[in-house]
Design a protein around this motif. Structure first.
Motif, PDB file in Angstrom:
ATOM      1  N   GLN A  12      47.031  36.944  -5.677  1.00  0.00           N
ATOM      2  CA  GLN A  12      46.574  36.214  -6.975  1.00  0.00           C
ATOM      3  C   GLN A  12      47.200  34.836  -6.217  1.00  0.00           C
ATOM      4  OE1 GLN A  12      46.908  36.579 -11.051  1.00  0.00           O
ATOM      5  NE2 GLN A  12      46.291  34.743 -11.401  1.00  0.00           N
ATOM      6  N   ALA A  13      48.454  34.985  -6.550  1.00  0.00           N
ATOM      7  CA  ALA A  13      50.076  34.059  -5.929  1.00  0.00           C
ATOM      8  C   ALA A  13      49.257  33.687  -4.555  1.00  0.00           C
ATOM      9  CB  ALA A  13      51.446  34.697  -5.902  1.00  0.00           C
ATOM     10  N   TYR A  73      45.980  33.436  -3.406  1.00  0.00           N
ATOM     11  CA  TYR A  73      44.714  32.908  -3.669  1.00  0.00           C
ATOM     12  C   TYR A  73      44.812  31.630  -4.349  1.00  0.00           C
ATOM     13  CZ  TYR A  73      40.259  32.067  -5.469  1.00  0.00           C
ATOM     14  OH  TYR A  73      39.247  31.048  -4.889  1.00  0.00           O
ATOM     15  N   ILE A  74      46.099  31.412  -5.292  1.00  0.00           N
ATOM     16  CA  ILE A  74      46.384  30.263  -5.891  1.00  0.00           C
ATOM     17  C   ILE A  74      47.139  28.917  -4.971  1.00  0.00           C
ATOM     18  CG2 ILE A  74      47.848  28.741  -7.938  1.00  0.00           C
ATOM     19  CD1 ILE A  74      47.495  31.311  -8.920  1.00  0.00           C
ATOM     20  N   GLY A  75      47.779  29.623  -3.682  1.00  0.00           N
ATOM     21  CA  GLY A  75      47.995  28.979  -3.018  1.00  0.00           C
ATOM     22  C   GLY A  75      47.802  28.673  -1.950  1.00  0.00           C
ATOM     23  N   ALA A  98      42.551  28.402  -3.700  1.00  0.00           N
ATOM     24  CA  ALA A  98      41.612  28.022  -4.829  1.00  0.00           C
ATOM     25  C   ALA A  98      40.867  26.659  -4.513  1.00  0.00           C
ATOM     26  CB  ALA A  98      42.915  27.640  -6.219  1.00  0.00           C
ATOM     27  N   SER A 155      39.753  28.149  -8.593  1.00  0.00           N
ATOM     28  CA  SER A 155      40.706  28.842  -9.466  1.00  0.00           C
ATOM     29  C   SER A 155      39.903  29.843  -9.902  1.00  0.00           C
ATOM     30  CB  SER A 155      41.070  28.435 -10.901  1.00  0.00           C
ATOM     31  OG  SER A 155      40.187  27.233 -11.343  1.00  0.00           O
ATOM     32  N   ARG A 156      38.642  30.235 -10.620  1.00  0.00           N
ATOM     33  CA  ARG A 156      38.483  31.015 -11.013  1.00  0.00           C
ATOM     34  C   ARG A 156      37.251  32.129  -9.639  1.00  0.00           C
ATOM     35  NH1 ARG A 156      34.842  28.301 -14.442  1.00  0.00           N
ATOM     36  NH2 ARG A 156      34.556  30.649 -15.655  1.00  0.00           N
ATOM     37  N   TYR A 191      42.911  40.880  -5.605  1.00  0.00           N
ATOM     38  CA  TYR A 191      42.175  40.087  -5.863  1.00  0.00           C
ATOM     39  C   TYR A 191      40.851  40.192  -6.885  1.00  0.00           C
ATOM     40  CZ  TYR A 191      42.969  35.715  -9.150  1.00  0.00           C
ATOM     41  OH  TYR A 191      42.720  34.833  -9.657  1.00  0.00           O
TER      42      TYR A 191
END
Ligand code: HEC
Ligand code: HEC
Length: 253
Positions: A148-149, A151-153, A156, A161-162, A222
């Motif tokens: 997830q970390a 992915y966000i960077g 996304a 973000s979803r 994730y």
């Protein structure tokens, strides 16, 4: 597995087909050709491209590629994978024969047909492969958190973000949804090895090839977690041979 098995397959090939090699090429079975065209479209075209031109240097061209002349190494490469080529160990002999017939006789290629029996002979000593599903608890929660970390960077901004795509950000190339029904539909029947290798070598779009194998597996974990696939006790590996045994499919429960 490959190093142990390919020489054996090669020997069988030489013994069985050496005598016929000089004769005229095998006829192309039209039914296998049609089946192979479908398989190619869903399992291979994303990397080798619909017209077989590939995306060099990442994915080699199959059109005009003399490697396709050598049937015994071809069967091994597709079934067991090689370097960044994902394995298709979940294919039946018929599916292998179909896709091989198709790539050997499309886009100007003229390497001749291949029968299901020939492929079966070249696959004889293959180990019994245990298949898993993405619903079998194939990643850990901790791994999904690491994913997830990343992915966000790195993902996304284009995939949302979803993980439902980012259709409304005018500044980015819009990426498709990477989870739930949309992801399962688009990868249904494929192995996690293909999803893994496609992601690792083409994403993030602005810097392809920059993710490590471990990071790629973490991101997939994730994506699976967001898709409501259950976690388990063992992390998702980054071994293509093992990932090739895990099939993406709708929830069987
Ligand atoms: C995720 C991307 C990807 C997918 C999907 C994929 N391939 Fe590949 N393929 C590769 C890569 C990368 C290589 C080069 C491997 C290497 O460097 O040894 C390759 C190599 C090959 C080769 C050997 C070419 C040569 O010149 O040595 C053949 C044949 C091949 N792929 C056929 C297929 C077929 C048939 C399918 C579908 C059933 C398929 N591939 C699906 C990435 C992919
Ligand atoms: C700059 C925008 C951008 C970024 C950043 C990006 N992607 Fe993509 N991605 C795309 C686009 C556009 C596509 C669709 C076209 C394609 O497959 O090349 C795509 C396709 C994909 C696909 C195939 C989806 C499908 O079902 O066809 C996956 C998987 C994927 N991206 C994963 C990732 C991951 C993981 C990251 C982060 C490490 C990432 N992407 C970062 C734009 C992006």
């Amino acid at each position: 597995m490959m190093t142990r098995m390919l020489p054996v397959a090669g020997m069988i090939g030489a013994l069985v087909f050496g005598a016929t090699a000089a004769q005229s090429q095998n006829a192309v079975d039209e039914a296998l050709m049609a089946q192979g065209s479908e398989i190619y479209g869903t399992a291979c075209a994303m990397c080798h491209q619909p017209a077989g031109q590939g995306m060099p240097p990442a994915f080699p061209a199959l059109a005009g590629n003399d490697y396709l002349a050598n049937l015994d190494s071809l069967v091994g490469t597709i079934r067991d994978g090689r370097e960044a080529m994902p394995p298709f160990s979940h294919f039946s002999d018929e599916e292998l024969a179909a896709v091989i017939t198709y790539i050997r006789n499309s886009w100007g290629n003229d390497f001749g047909g291949v029968s299901v029996d020939e492929v079966a002979l070249l696959s004889t000593d293959q180990d019994e492969v245990t298949r898993l599903s993405v619903w079998d608890g194939i990643y850990t929660d901790e791994q999904a958190e690491r994913g997830q970390a990343i992915y966000i960077g790195q993902c996304a901004m284009c995939h949302g973000s979803r993980l439902d795509g980012a259709a409304d950000d005018p500044d980015q190339r819009n990426g498709p949804a990477l989870a739930r029904a949309r992801m399962i539909r688009s990868w249904n029947g494929q192995s996690v090895a293909s999803l893994f290798e496609y992601t690792r070598s083409t994403m993030p779009d602005f810097n392809p090839g920059s993710l490590s194998g471990q990071q790629t597996s973490d991101i997939l974990a994730y994506m699976f977690q967001v898709s409501n696939m259950p976690s388990g006790d063992e992390e998702l590996t980054d071994s293509l041979a093992l990932l090739g045994r895990i099939i993406i499919e709708p929830d069987p429960r």
